[in-house]
Design an enzyme around this catalytic site. Structure first.
Site, PDB file in Angstrom:
ATOM      1  N   SER A 183       1.658  -9.734  -1.165  1.00 13.67           N
ATOM      2  CA  SER A 183       1.333  -8.314  -0.980  1.00 13.67           C
ATOM      3  C   SER A 183       1.748  -7.760   0.375  1.00 13.67           C
ATOM      4  CB  SER A 183      -0.168  -8.097  -1.197  1.00 13.67           C
ATOM      5  OG  SER A 183      -0.933  -8.960  -0.380  1.00 13.67           O
ATOM      6  N   LYS A 203       0.810  -1.231   0.000  1.00 11.47           N
ATOM      7  CA  LYS A 203       0.000   0.000   0.000  1.00 11.47           C
ATOM      8  C   LYS A 203       0.838   1.274   0.000  1.00 11.47           C
ATOM      9  CE  LYS A 203      -4.463  -1.514   1.724  1.00 11.47           C
ATOM     10  NZ  LYS A 203      -4.205  -2.943   2.090  1.00 11.47           N
ATOM     11  N   GLU A 257     -10.263   7.335   4.244  1.00  7.02           N
ATOM     12  CA  GLU A 257     -10.949   6.465   5.177  1.00  7.02           C
ATOM     13  C   GLU A 257     -10.079   5.213   5.333  1.00  7.02           C
ATOM     14  OE1 GLU A 257     -11.793   6.702   1.955  1.00  7.02           O
ATOM     15  OE2 GLU A 257     -11.100   4.662   1.499  1.00  7.02           O
TER      16      GLU A 257
END
Ligand SMILES: *Cc1c(COP(=O)(O)O)cnc(C)c1O
Length: 405
Positions: free
Chosen positions: A388, A101, A123
Site C-alpha cells: 500500500s 490514498k 481530519e
C-alpha cells in the site's frame, strides 16, 4: 461466482444497497443537517462520477499525474528464500505521494470541482490522508482545511510541514485526548457549517454512506490493474491475495478486483503487542457490532460500549473499527481476516528491504509478514500482496525504536 447466497458476478453493482448497507453493516447514522449534505454527495456521485467526461478525466489524471498504472513486481529473491511459493507485490508505493490514498483523494477532489465546491475538509491522524488530500487540493486549486489533534501535530511534524507547503490549512484540535477521534468530530462540525461551499473527504472506506462505496470504487483501480497485470505476467490468477486492513481502503481496492475469482483473499489486521484490549487494533478479529463515526460495523469497544483505545506500530492501522464492507465479507467468509504482531511486521520490513530493495510502509509490512507466513505453509502457488505504501515516512521511527538490524 456464487459464494454463500451472494452472486459475485453482480456483487459490486448490488452492494451496498440504496441506503448504503452491506447486509446489516454500513448505513448512515448522522445528524439531519449532515444527512442533507450526504444525500447531495450521493446524488452527485451517481450522476457525475459515472459520466464519461468524469471517468476519462480521472483516467488522464491517474496516468499523467499519479503515474498509474503502478507496476506489479515479482519478488524473486524473497520467494526463493521462503520455498516454492511465488510472491508478487502491487506497487502502490510508487503511486505519487508514496501510497494508495491519493487514488481516492483525486477522485473525491475531482468530484468537488465538478460539484462547484471551493474547499475540501478532512481530519487526519498520522497525517497521511491530510498530505494526500492537500496534494489533490493543490492540483485542482481548491482550499483545504485539515483538522488534526494537537498531540498528533507534535508527533507528525514532517507531514504537517508537507501539508502546509502544499497550501493546506492545518487546524489544531485541542479537545479531549487531542488525537484522531476529536479531529473527526471537529471536521464533521466544520462540514455541517460549511457544506454549501465545501465537501468532506474521508480517508478510508469508513463513515456514513456514500463514502464506503465511493472510496472502494475509486480504489478499485488497484485490483483491476493488478489482476490484468498478474495474468499478463503469469498467464493465470494468483492463488491468494493479501492486503493490510486499517479502515480498509487499500484492501477493498485490491479485493474488488478478485472477489469474483477462485482466489483466496486475506485481510491482515495489526495484533500490535498482543490480544489484550488496548494492545492491538484488530477490530474484525476481536471486535463486535456497533455504530461509530456514522456507520454500523464491527468495532473494538471499551467497558462503556464506546470506541476503545487501540494501538499498532503502524499509525495508519490504528483505528478501532473497519469499513462496513469488510465486516460483511468477514461474516460471509469470502475474505479471511487474520493478524500479525508488531515483531513479525518489523521482521518483514527489514526482509523486504534487504531481499528486494523495496522499503515498505510499516502498514504494508503487515501484509508482507502475513504473506511470508502463508508462503511457508503453502506447498506451491502464488501470492499477490498489495504494497500500500513506501516506508520513507517510517525510517526515523524504525531507526530510533529498533535500530539497524
Ligand atoms: C493509511 C494507510 C493504510 C491504512 O488505510 P486503509 O484504509 O486500511 O488502506 C495502509 N497503508 C498505508 C501505506 C497507509 O498510508
Amino acid at each position: 461466482m456464487q459464494y454463500g447466497n451472494i452472486d459475485f458476478d453482480t456483487y459490486l453493482k448490488n452492494y451496498p444497497d440504496g441506503e448504503g448497507y452491506f447486509g446489516k453493516y454500513g448505513g448512515s447514522f448522522i445528524p439531519k443537517e449532515l444527512q442533507e449534505a450526504m444525500d447531495e454527495i450521493t446524488q452527485a456521485y451517481f450522476t457525475i462520477c459515472k459520466s464519461s467526461k468524469f471517468v476519462s478525466e480521472l483516467r488522464r489524471i491517474r496516468k499523467e499525474f499519479q503515474g498509474r498504472p503502478t507496476p506489479v513486481s515479482y519478488l524473486e529473491r524473497l520467494s526463493g528464500k521462503l520455498g516454492n511459493v511465488q510472491l508478487y507485490v502491487k506497487r502502490e508505493d510508487l503511486n505519487h505521494t508514496g501510497a494508495h490514498k491519493l487514488n481516492h483523494c483525486m477522485g473525491e477532489a475531482l468530484l468537488a470541482k465538478y460539484m462547484g465546491k471551493k474547499k475540501v475538509i478532512a481530519e487526519t491522524g498520522a497525517g497521511q490522508h491530510g498530505v494526500a488530500l492537500a496534494t489533490a487540493a493543490a492540483y485542482f486549486g481548491l482550499a483545504c482545511d485539515i483538522y488534526m489533534g494537537a498531540v498528533d501535530i507534535k508527533k507528525q511534524a514532517p507531514n504537517v510541514a508537507r501539508m502546509k507547503i502544499l497550501g493546506a490549512n492545518v487546524i489544531e484540535v485541542t479537545d479531549g485526548l487531542q488525537t484522531l477521534k476529536e479531529a473527526v468530530d471537529a471536521a464533521f462540525m466544520a462540514y455541517s457549517r460549511e457544506y454549501k461551499d465545501a465537501i468532506y473527504c474521508i480517508g478510508s472506506v469508513v463513515g456514513p454512506h456514500p463514502f464506503p462505496m465511493m472510496v472502494r470504487d475509486f480504489q478499485s483501480v488497484v485490483g483491476i490493474e493488478a489482476r490484468e497485470q498478474f495474468i499478463e505476467m503469469t498467464g493465470e490468477l494468483p492463488d491468494a491475495v493479501v492486503a493490510c486492513v486499517g479502515g480498509g481502503s487499500n484492501a477493498m481496492g485490491m479485493f474488488a478486483g478478485f472477489l469474483n475469482d477462485p482466489v483466496e483473499i486475506y485481510g491482515v489486521e495489526p495484533l500490535g503487542r498482543g490480544p489484550a484490549l488496548g494492545d492491538h487494533a484488530a477490530s474484525l478479529s476481536y471486535g463486535s457490532e456497533g455504530v461509530m463515526h456514522g456507520f454500523n460495523s464491527i468495532m473494538l469497544k471499551d467497558e462503556n460500549g464506546d470506541p476503545a483505545p487501540v494501538y499498532s506500530v503502524a499509525s495508519g492501522l490504528d483505528y478501532p473499527s473497519s469499513g462496513p464492507e469488510h465486516a460483511f465479507l468477514h461474516d460471509l467468509g469470502r475474505v479471511k481476516y487474520d493478524v500479525v504482531s508488531d515483531d513479525e511486521t518489523i521482521d518483514a520490513f527489514f526482509e523486504l528491504s534487504r531481499m528486494e530493495g523495496i522499503i515498505p510502509a510499516i502498514e504494508s509490512s503487515h501484509a508482507v509478514a502475513y504473506a511470508m507466513k502463508l508462503a511457508r505453509q503453502m506447498e506451491k502457488g502464488s501470492i499477490l500482496i498489495n504494497l500500500s505504501g513506501r516506508g520513507d515516512k517510517d525510517m526515523d521511527y524504525i531507526i530510533e525504536k529498533y535500530g539497524i538490524r
